[in-house]
Design a protein around this motif. Structure first.
Motif, mmCIF file in Angstrom:
data_model
loop_
_atom_site.group_PDB
_atom_site.id
_atom_site.type_symbol
_atom_site.label_atom_id
_atom_site.label_comp_id
_atom_site.label_asym_id
_atom_site.label_seq_id
_atom_site.Cartn_x
_atom_site.Cartn_y
_atom_site.Cartn_z
ATOM 1 N N MET A 281 42.840 48.429 36.138
ATOM 2 C CA MET A 281 43.089 48.455 34.702
ATOM 3 C C MET A 281 44.290 49.337 34.396
ATOM 4 O O MET A 281 45.148 49.012 33.595
ATOM 5 C CB MET A 281 41.868 49.018 33.954
ATOM 6 N N PHE B 109 47.457 47.622 35.269
ATOM 7 C CA PHE B 109 47.787 46.668 34.199
ATOM 8 C C PHE B 109 48.508 47.374 33.071
ATOM 9 O O PHE B 109 49.518 46.925 32.562
ATOM 10 C CB PHE B 109 46.499 46.048 33.623
ATOM 11 N N LYS B 110 47.934 48.523 32.700
ATOM 12 C CA LYS B 110 48.478 49.246 31.560
ATOM 13 C C LYS B 110 49.874 49.784 31.866
ATOM 14 O O LYS B 110 50.772 49.701 31.045
ATOM 15 C CB LYS B 110 47.545 50.395 31.177
ATOM 16 N N LYS C 76 52.543 47.410 31.613
ATOM 17 C CA LYS C 76 52.910 47.101 30.242
ATOM 18 C C LYS C 76 53.852 48.154 29.680
ATOM 19 O O LYS C 76 54.263 48.081 28.537
ATOM 20 C CB LYS C 76 51.664 47.032 29.369
ATOM 21 N N GLY D 266 35.605 44.881 31.493
ATOM 22 C CA GLY D 266 36.232 43.664 32.004
ATOM 23 C C GLY D 266 35.570 43.159 33.274
ATOM 24 O O GLY D 266 35.568 41.953 33.549
ATOM 25 N N ARG E 232 53.270 51.231 29.129
ATOM 26 C CA ARG E 232 52.665 52.223 28.252
ATOM 27 C C ARG E 232 52.241 53.433 29.062
ATOM 28 O O ARG E 232 51.702 53.283 30.151
ATOM 29 C CB ARG E 232 51.431 51.628 27.592
#
Lengths: 383, 321
Positions: free
Chosen positions: B303, B306-307, B310, B255, B312
């Motif tokens: 990153m 971000f995860k 979410k 990314g 997760r």
């Protein structure tokens, strides 16, 4: 794995969304023809090298254009609006900006870009879109041949160099020449090609051909070879920074024959760098500030008042470039790209500061360059 | 409706962004195994000149030309990659920079073939070629309400987007594969990696070659988008610019290259209104960035954040760099 992919899908879709959103931007069309008082009005786009290593060219060009725009406004016959964009001398940026001018700004014609390499990229695109484009500083071969819509008012090396070589032969009765050129620059390479052709056409004997690179500081190896050959004349295709050093070293080695240079060699900087050693440099130029012509002197003095220095060749070519566009618009009667193209092609004997300008069937400029020689640290016209 | 929405200017900029993403990826891949390569401009030139010469002189189909460019860049990648194995860090950077300059000087000097500094003009345009092919089978862009010119830009954009999506998928999957982990291990400690049974030579050359092929692909596409190339397009200046894409965006994750290339290509375009100052802002931004966030805008931590957001749970061991 799944996660990664989703992550990526989000980024990708955001990206697309962004691009599409950007696409929805201003696309309002049609530069309105005929403004108030019946004058033809048109938007002229300019692609210029304004940031980076060649910013000095861009500055001279935009100064010349802005002066011409101001004068045209005062005269009131044609109402041109300049949209000036920077290309930073990069072909890809020049291309993006041209797309912007053609599609977003909806210009009727384009002036620029500054470098021939940029024009090679931009010219075909302008031609495909049917937008007349006028190069004011591209001197490489084959530029106007790109397409019907591509013009230039800068005299190519293929016209300037033979004129100066011919004058030099006349003056010095030269028969044997040595050639020197920078082989890693498009400008000097094109100059060399023109020199070689000119030497062959004029029946000169080529003793040797030496090459050098941009930024080189020691030319003694090449010059001592040239000295052994005893040429009557040295044809040297170099930009002024290298060229001036070459002349300085040549004179100090006892080579005192005249030099014939290309367009890139034509700069007052040569005298500043090389001093006395610059004497005997012959160049052909479309632009000479001391020319005995009222139009030229008026331009030089107004430019000086406005910007505090003498206009150089690039300023003069840009200045005439916009006048040619305006002349085209006036004759076309409306701001239409195709009409403008035809009107420019028909221009014949336009009196600019460069001289009397016409275009041949390719769209290349036809005019007589002035041949100059440096004598006693000053450029003088060779008659 | 579609016709009004599509402005070739935006598509053109978007196409350059996509090409720059490919270039950013080429740096990312080589950096993944800890190799700092400045040869991207050279590999780009190999790709661009191969396809340009084949398609203009021998009328080879574009696809074949581009693939040939990619392959040749890959072969050069192997040739340069193997002897460069002994070099690391700045020394490798200098060696690859040297390679790039050799390619450029070679092109400048083989005038009979490459026209030297003059460059090659009239290279077939990607969009035009596709349109010509489609017209043969009776397709007319008018069906979509587009002008021919709009259609060519749209098709180039879509094609590049597909290529980039495929590449990004490939490399983000590779990252968590056996190969990607080998790269990371070599990046962390070469000797430790070797002692664990990783074939260091193989993986280092693999990562270097992948980078070379990506740069070659970007170069080939660049040639067919611009339709004119000259050695001046592939100077060390370009190599540094490419490196900046990846370093600015973040060189640890895929990314990062995407973000860096997009942001840095878009920035000078959006700052056009203040033309004289735009590169100053560009420069200031780079300095500030390197001072406060040397790992780049997007890094592993970001990153992960971000995860996590979410909801997760990250799998154990996937982020062991």
């Amino acid at each position: 794995m799944k996660l990664n992919f989703r992550m990526f899908a989000t980024i990708a879709s955001l990206f697309v969304l962004f691009m599409l959103a950007a696409c929805g931007g201003s696309n309002d069309t049609a530069s309105d023809a005929s403004g108030e008082s019946g004058a033809v009005s048109g938007k002229i786009g300019v692609v210029s090298f304004m940031t980076g290593s060649g910013a000095a060219y861009g500055e001279a060009i935009t100064n010349g254009l802005e002066l011409a725009e101001k004068e045209l406004d005062e005269a009131g016959e044609v109402d041109v609006e300049l949209v000036i964009e920077d290309s930073a001398g990069e072909p890809d940026q020049a291309l993006s900006v041209t797309q912007k001018l053609i599609n977003s700004e909806d210009v009727v014609g384009i002036i620029g870009p500054t470098l021939s390499t940029e024009m090679e990229v931009v010219g075909p695109v302008a031609d495909q879109n049917g937008v007349p484009i006028m190069g004011t500083s591209n001197t490489a071969e084959g530029i106007p041949q790109i397409g019907e819509y591509v013009f230039r008012d800068s005299i190519p090396e293929t016209q300037a160099i033979p004129a100066s070589v011919e004058k030099a032969i006349e003056e010095y009765d030269a028969k044997k020449v040595a050639i020197m050129y920078g082989n890693d620059d498009v400008f000097t390479k094109a100059g060399y090609d023109a020199m070689k052709d000119a030497a062959e056409d004029l029946g000169l004997e080529e003793l040797t051909t030496q090459t050098f690179q941009i930024g080189q500081s020691d030319y003694k190896a090449q010059l001592s070879k040239i000295k052994q050959m005893e040429p009557d004349l040295i044809l040297c295709s170099a930009l002024y920074n290298e060229g001036a050093v070459i002349m300085k070293q040549a004179r100090s080695m006892g080579i005192d024959v005249p030099f014939v240079g290309g367009n890139g060699f034509n700069s007052p900087e040569v005298i500043e760098i090389a001093g006395d050693a610059a004497d005997g440099l012959i160049v052909a130029t479309p632009w000479f500030t001391k020319k005995d012509d009222q139009k030229v002197q008026d331009f030089v003095s107004t430019y000086k008042d406005e910007f505090g220095k003498e206009p150089d060749q690039f300023a003069a070519q840009a200045y005439d470039g916009l006048y040619l566009m305006a002349e085209g618009l006036k004759n076309a009667g409306e701001a239409d790209r195709d009409e403008l193209r035809d009107a420019i092609a028909e221009i014949d004997g336009f009196e600019g500061v460069l001289g009397d300008i016409s275009f041949d069937e390719d769209g290349d400029v036809v005019m007589d360059p002035t041949v100059l020689i440096i004598e006693d640290g000053e450029f003088k016209e060779m008659k | 409706m579609l016709g009004e929405l599509i402005n070739p200017y935006y598509l053109q900029v978007a196409s350059f962004i996509l090409i720059n993403i490919i270039l950013g990826l080429s740096i990312y891949v080589t950096l993944a195994s800890g190799q700092l390569s400045l040869g991207s401009a050279g590999f780009m030139a190999v790709g661009a000149y191969t396809t340009a010469l084949l398609t203009t002189n021998f009328e080879v189909p574009l696809l074949v030309g581009i693939l040939a460019g990619v392959m040749l860049a890959g072969i050069f990648g192997i040739i340069v990659g193997i002897p460069s194995l002994r070099l690391r860090g700045v020394f490798l950077a200098i060696a690859t920079l040297g390679f790039g300059e050799i390619v450029r000087v070679f092109i400048v000097n083989t005038e009979s073939l490459t026209k030297g500094a003059i460059g090659i003009s009239g290279i077939p345009q990607l969009g035009r070629e596709i349109l010509d092919k489609l017209e043969v089978i009776g397709f007319d862009p008018e069906i979509l309400g587009l002008k021919a010119n709009q259609f060519t830009f749209l098709i180039v954009f879509i094609l590049l987007l597909i290529i980039v999506i495929v590449l990004v998928c490939f490399f983000s999957r590779q990252k968590n594969s056996r190969v990607g982990r080998a790269f990371s291990a070599i990046n962390m400690d070469e000797q430790a990696a070797a002692s664990m049974g990783i074939n260091v030579t193989y993986y280092k050359v693999l990562s270097f070659t992948q980078g070379a092929m990506l740069a070659g692909l970007a170069g080939a596409l660049y040639a067919h988008v611009l339709s004119y190339i000259s050695p001046a397009d592939f100077t060390y200046h370009k190599a540094v610019e490419i490196l900046t894409f990846s370093v600015f965006g973040g060189s640890e994750v895929v990314g990062g290259a995407i973000f860096g290339a997009t942001f840095l290509t878009l920035l000078p375009e959006t700052l056009r209104a203040i033309s004289e100052y735009r590169y100053m802002i560009y420069g200031i931004l780079l300095v500030v960035m390197m001072a406060y966030r040397p790992q780049g805008v997007i890094d592993e931590q970001m990153m992960r954040w971000f995860k996590r957001r979410k909801g997760r749970r990250q799998q154990h061991g996937t982020e062991n760099k």
